[in-house]
Design an enzyme around this catalytic site. Structure first.
Site, PDB file in Angstrom:
ATOM      1  CB  SER A 148      24.669 -28.834  93.513  1.00 28.89           C
ATOM      2  OG  SER A 148      24.883 -29.183  94.535  1.00 28.89           O
ATOM      3  CG  ASP A 314      28.564 -29.492  94.564  1.00 28.90           C
ATOM      4  OD1 ASP A 314      29.737 -30.064  94.800  1.00 28.90           O
ATOM      5  OD2 ASP A 314      27.504 -29.503  95.291  1.00 28.90           O
ATOM      6  CG  HIS A 446      50.634 -51.925 120.085  1.00 29.06           C
ATOM      7  ND1 HIS A 446      49.536 -52.791 119.293  1.00 29.06           N
ATOM      8  CD2 HIS A 446      50.554 -52.459 121.194  1.00 29.06           C
ATOM      9  CE1 HIS A 446      48.838 -53.636 120.114  1.00 29.06           C
ATOM     10  NE2 HIS A 446      49.615 -53.753 121.434  1.00 29.06           N
TER      11      HIS A 446
END
Length: 470
Positions: A148, A314, A446
């Site tokens: 596009s 696109d 963690h």
């Protein structure tokens, strides 16, 4: 010269070398097909050369400049100068590295690459116009991936000072003043980037919010940061016209109350969407139908109304995203090889590289309610995550949406640092029909940002540990 009536035969002809086309070419070659790829510009398409990659390079540079200039960490002081020409030179090396990688992949997969422009002459034939000659190719199958281009508004024609994202990414110096027409992801990303580099930025958006496709709570955090850099935002505002001189340009627009306003800048950047490159390539000759927007009509495998031709990226309905194009390219190549592959758009993420980043995958809360009725929503703040706090980046949240009855995850939304990377886990969860319990029972290291995926799932289950929900 024109090559007589000789027509070279190929198994698969790919037209377009962007992230849809080159990925489709590689997958087709992997599946045993003889592949020729033609592109009128350069390998990598808009994404690698004039879009995703250069824009993210500038965004990264702007982040680094901001961090150095503002010394955001307690106890750390710094001084910094911006040499924008060196930033642009570095950006160019990033682009060259990525496009060079694509060239290497083409050679490694024995894909023939032609630089030229293709036009359909028959249902199974194209003529490729090269610099000094043309040649005809007859194909067993074709994958159309022509991409596009920026939409040009009649009232704001492109000129020296009315530019598209392509020109904005190649500016030689940071503009003192920049007006952006269109507050979607491209306008917001570039607006925030140039504001960090020092531009006075004004955004003019026709809808009632910038980034209107995203969760409003997420957008508020981005708007707050834009205001931090004195970005002026006009919503429900319609651009009318421009007046241009050698040194500046003035945009006239109507504000939300219907009053005429004027704003003067060095450039007006128009980012109101993109138009599919489907005109003037002979689609009608090949029996390929398009809709009123110029988008090619395709089935669930990307097959057009010409059974020998597939279309991706696109130029077909759906969001104009590089990763969507790559995904569709793989499906099309597999379909050509006889595989039962079909597209499934449930898990295609959308990311805005704003500050803070935003990322979404699957359904919004509203969409989930319409589809499933009763839903479970778990939201966990960055401010309650040890890693985010230690990064001094505690603005944002993680939200997961699930079907209440089954617990299956159907959507997720993240705003905050590294949202673009974190969204992938939710994409996998939706792809495999994982439940909130599956996410909650997955042990996360963690201290990490990824813990918030687990914590949000626990909130959705009513088992929150690190936030009080009652």
């Amino acid at each position: 010269m024109v090559v007589g009536e000789f027509s070279e035969e190929v198994d698969v002809l790919v037209i377009g070398g962007g992230p849809g086309g080159y990925v489709a070419a590689i997958r087709a070659a992997q599946l045993g097909k003889s592949v020729t790829l033609v592109d009128k510009a350069e390998l990598g398409g808009v994404c690698l050369n004039r879009g995703c990659i250069p824009s993210k390079a500038l965004i990264s540079a702007a982040h680094q400049y901001e961090a150095a200039k503002e010394s955001p960490f307690p106890g750390i002081q710094s001084s910094v100068e911006l040499d924008f020409s060196k930033v642009q030179a570095w950006k160019k090396t990033v682009v060259e590295k990525m496009t060079g990688g694509v060239s290497t992949l083409m050679k490694g997969n024995k894909i023939k690459v032609i630089s030229g422009e293709a036009f359909f002459t028959k249902e199974n034939e194209v003529r490729i116009m090269m610099e000094h000659e043309s040649e005809r190719f007859t194909f067993q199958h074709c994958i159309l991936a022509t991409g596009s281009r920026p939409i040009e508004l009649k009232s704001l024609p492109y000129s020296k000072r009315v530019i598209s994202s392509t020109e904005a990414l190649n500016l030689e110096e940071v503009p003192k003043r920049l007006v952006i027409v269109g507050g979607g992801y491209i306008g917001t990303e570039l607006g925030q980037t140039f504001a960090k580099f020092g531009s006075q930025v004004t955004i003019v958006e026709g809808l009632d919010s910038i980034l209107a496709a995203f969760d409003k709570q997420m957008v508020r955090l981005v708007e707050r940061n834009l205001k931090k850099y004195n970005v002026e935002i006009h919503t429900k505002a319609m651009a009318q016209s421009v007046e241009e001189t050698d040194k500046e340009v003035t945009l006239t627009f109507k504000d939300k109350d219907g009053n005429e306003q004027k704003v003067t800048a060095d450039y007006v950047l128009v980012t109101v969407g993109r138009r599919p490159n489907t005109d003037d390539i002979g689609l009608d000759v090949a029996g390929i139908q398009v809709d009123e927007k110029g988008l090619v009509k395709v089935d669930t495998q990307g097959r057009t109304t010409n059974s020998k031709v597939f279309a991706i990226g696109d130029i077909v309905p759906g969001a104009a995203l590089a990763h969507k194009a790559s995904y569709e390219g793989k499906v099309a190549a597999e379909a050509i090889a006889g595989h039962p592959s079909i597209v499934d758009y449930r898990c295609i993420p959308a990311v805005v590289f704003s500050d803070p980043e935003m990322a979404s995958v699957g359904l919004s809360e509203e969409e989930a309610k319409k589809q499933y009725g009763e839903i479970a929503v778990g939201r966990f703040p960055f401010a309650a995550n040890g890693r985010a706090v230690s990064l001094n980046a505690d603005a944002g949240f993680v939200k997961v949406v699930a079907d209440k009855k089954s617990g299956v995850v159907v959507g997720a939304h993240i705003v905050g640092t590294e949202a673009s990377n974190m969204i992938a886990e939710f994409g996998l969860a939706i792809e495999m029909s994982a439940t909130l319990e599956d996410l909650a029972l997955t042990i996360h290291a963690h201290p990490t940002l990824g813990e918030m995926v687990m914590e949000a799932a626990e909130v959705g289950l009513g088992q929150a540990v690190h936030v009080v929900t009652k």
